[in-house]
Design a protein around this motif. Sequence first.
Motif, mmCIF file in Angstrom:
data_model
loop_
_atom_site.group_PDB
_atom_site.id
_atom_site.type_symbol
_atom_site.label_atom_id
_atom_site.label_comp_id
_atom_site.label_asym_id
_atom_site.label_seq_id
_atom_site.Cartn_x
_atom_site.Cartn_y
_atom_site.Cartn_z
ATOM 1 N N ARG A 65 0.800 -1.215 0.000
ATOM 2 C CA ARG A 65 0.000 0.000 0.000
ATOM 3 C C ARG A 65 0.836 1.271 0.000
ATOM 4 N N SER A 66 1.983 1.232 0.651
ATOM 5 C CA SER A 66 2.792 2.424 0.826
ATOM 6 C C SER A 66 4.122 2.286 0.102
ATOM 7 N N ARG A 67 4.794 3.425 -0.104
ATOM 8 C CA ARG A 67 6.133 3.390 -0.689
ATOM 9 C C ARG A 67 7.169 3.068 0.375
ATOM 10 N N SER A 68 6.756 3.077 1.631
ATOM 11 C CA SER A 68 7.677 2.835 2.741
ATOM 12 C C SER A 68 7.615 1.374 3.176
ATOM 13 N N GLN A 69 8.767 0.724 3.247
ATOM 14 C CA GLN A 69 8.818 -0.666 3.673
ATOM 15 C C GLN A 69 8.384 -0.806 5.133
ATOM 16 N N GLY A 70 8.793 0.136 5.972
ATOM 17 C CA GLY A 70 8.438 0.087 7.390
ATOM 18 C C GLY A 70 6.940 0.144 7.610
ATOM 19 N N LEU A 71 6.273 1.057 6.911
ATOM 20 C CA LEU A 71 4.826 1.170 7.040
ATOM 21 C C LEU A 71 4.132 -0.077 6.498
ATOM 22 N N ASN A 72 4.637 -0.635 5.409
ATOM 23 C CA ASN A 72 4.060 -1.866 4.865
ATOM 24 C C ASN A 72 4.231 -3.034 5.838
ATOM 25 N N ARG A 73 5.340 -3.068 6.575
ATOM 26 C CA ARG A 73 5.545 -4.115 7.585
ATOM 27 C C ARG A 73 4.483 -4.003 8.674
ATOM 28 N N PHE A 74 4.217 -2.780 9.112
ATOM 29 C CA PHE A 74 3.192 -2.544 10.130
ATOM 30 C C PHE A 74 1.818 -2.960 9.618
ATOM 31 N N LEU A 75 1.486 -2.516 8.403
ATOM 32 C CA LEU A 75 0.173 -2.834 7.821
ATOM 33 C C LEU A 75 0.003 -4.335 7.613
ATOM 34 N N ALA A 76 1.081 -5.023 7.245
ATOM 35 C CA ALA A 76 0.999 -6.472 7.043
ATOM 36 C C ALA A 76 0.701 -7.179 8.359
ATOM 37 N N ARG A 77 1.355 -6.754 9.429
ATOM 38 C CA ARG A 77 1.093 -7.359 10.743
ATOM 39 C C ARG A 77 -0.344 -7.100 11.187
ATOM 40 N N ARG A 78 -0.828 -5.885 10.938
ATOM 41 C CA ARG A 78 -2.207 -5.557 11.325
ATOM 42 C C ARG A 78 -3.207 -6.391 10.526
ATOM 43 N N LEU A 79 -2.955 -6.547 9.231
ATOM 44 C CA LEU A 79 -3.836 -7.355 8.390
ATOM 45 C C LEU A 79 -3.793 -8.827 8.798
ATOM 46 N N LEU A 80 -2.608 -9.311 9.126
ATOM 47 C CA LEU A 80 -2.476 -10.695 9.588
ATOM 48 C C LEU A 80 -3.247 -10.900 10.889
ATOM 49 N N ALA A 81 -3.163 -9.936 11.799
ATOM 50 C CA ALA A 81 -3.911 -10.028 13.058
ATOM 51 C C ALA A 81 -5.413 -10.073 12.783
ATOM 52 N N ASP A 82 -5.878 -9.265 11.825
ATOM 53 C CA ASP A 82 -7.303 -9.290 11.450
ATOM 54 C C ASP A 82 -7.712 -10.667 10.952
ATOM 55 N N ARG A 83 -6.885 -11.252 10.080
ATOM 56 C CA ARG A 83 -7.214 -12.559 9.510
ATOM 57 C C ARG A 83 -7.195 -13.663 10.557
ATOM 58 N N VAL A 84 -6.211 -13.633 11.455
ATOM 59 C CA VAL A 84 -6.137 -14.649 12.515
ATOM 60 C C VAL A 84 -7.339 -14.501 13.444
ATOM 61 N N GLU A 85 -7.681 -13.263 13.776
ATOM 62 C CA GLU A 85 -8.833 -13.014 14.640
ATOM 63 C C GLU A 85 -10.116 -13.502 13.979
ATOM 64 N N GLN A 86 -10.231 -13.266 12.692
ATOM 65 C CA GLN A 86 -11.409 -13.718 11.954
ATOM 66 C C GLN A 86 -11.482 -15.238 11.937
ATOM 67 N N GLN A 87 -10.346 -15.893 11.758
ATOM 68 C CA GLN A 87 -10.318 -17.351 11.724
ATOM 69 C C GLN A 87 -10.633 -17.947 13.100
ATOM 70 N N LEU A 88 -10.081 -17.356 14.148
ATOM 71 C CA LEU A 88 -10.298 -17.877 15.493
ATOM 72 C C LEU A 88 -11.669 -17.502 16.046
ATOM 73 N N GLY A 89 -12.072 -16.252 15.804
ATOM 74 C CA GLY A 89 -13.292 -15.738 16.407
ATOM 75 C C GLY A 89 -14.561 -16.130 15.703
ATOM 76 N N GLY A 90 -14.495 -16.339 14.410
ATOM 77 C CA GLY A 90 -15.704 -16.667 13.653
ATOM 78 C C GLY A 90 -16.700 -15.526 13.695
ATOM 79 N N ALA A 91 -17.873 -15.764 14.275
ATOM 80 C CA ALA A 91 -18.934 -14.759 14.318
ATOM 81 C C ALA A 91 -18.608 -13.629 15.283
ATOM 82 N N ALA A 92 -17.693 -13.854 16.215
ATOM 83 C CA ALA A 92 -17.381 -12.833 17.205
ATOM 84 C C ALA A 92 -16.372 -11.807 16.692
ATOM 85 N N SER A 93 -15.750 -12.047 15.550
ATOM 86 C CA SER A 93 -14.725 -11.124 15.066
ATOM 87 C C SER A 93 -15.359 -9.803 14.632
ATOM 88 N N SER A 94 -14.573 -8.751 14.672
ATOM 89 C CA SER A 94 -15.090 -7.425 14.327
ATOM 90 C C SER A 94 -15.510 -7.367 12.863
#
Length: 129
Positions: A65-94
């Motif tokens: 998404r960004s031209r900055s590698q550091g910001l992309n690293r942050f965004l990737a971790r946040r997106l991964l957390a969303d996906r793991v939460e969705q997989q674990l939480g099911g209907a309870a995920s945000s």
Amino acid sequence: MSRFGVSQDKERALEARLQALQIHAEDLEETFVRSSGPGGQHVNKTSTCVRLLHRPTGLSVKVQRSRSQGLNRFLARRLLADRVEQQLGGAASSHAQQRDKIRRQKQRRARRTKLKRRMGGSEAPEAGS
């Protein structure tokens, strides 16, 4: 100093979220690839795209998404957390809650439209009569 080029608060919040989901740094495999798309010569010559693999779940995310590698690293971790939460939480995920909210809104609007059509279009009497 920040590891990802974001504010200390955002970084601490992400770390707390990753700990709550039991995502550890040693479970992540991070690779950097060249981005594509807008960004000009900078994007074409540097490896700013981040691919993050969570070994225990097998989930993989790719962020450029960004031209900055550091910001992309942050965004990737946040997106991964969303996906793991969705997989674990099911209907309870945000994400699931947001999806259900939109679904209810659409159903409500469809019912109102159907009711208006049955009543003949307009609910209010015409002003000229």
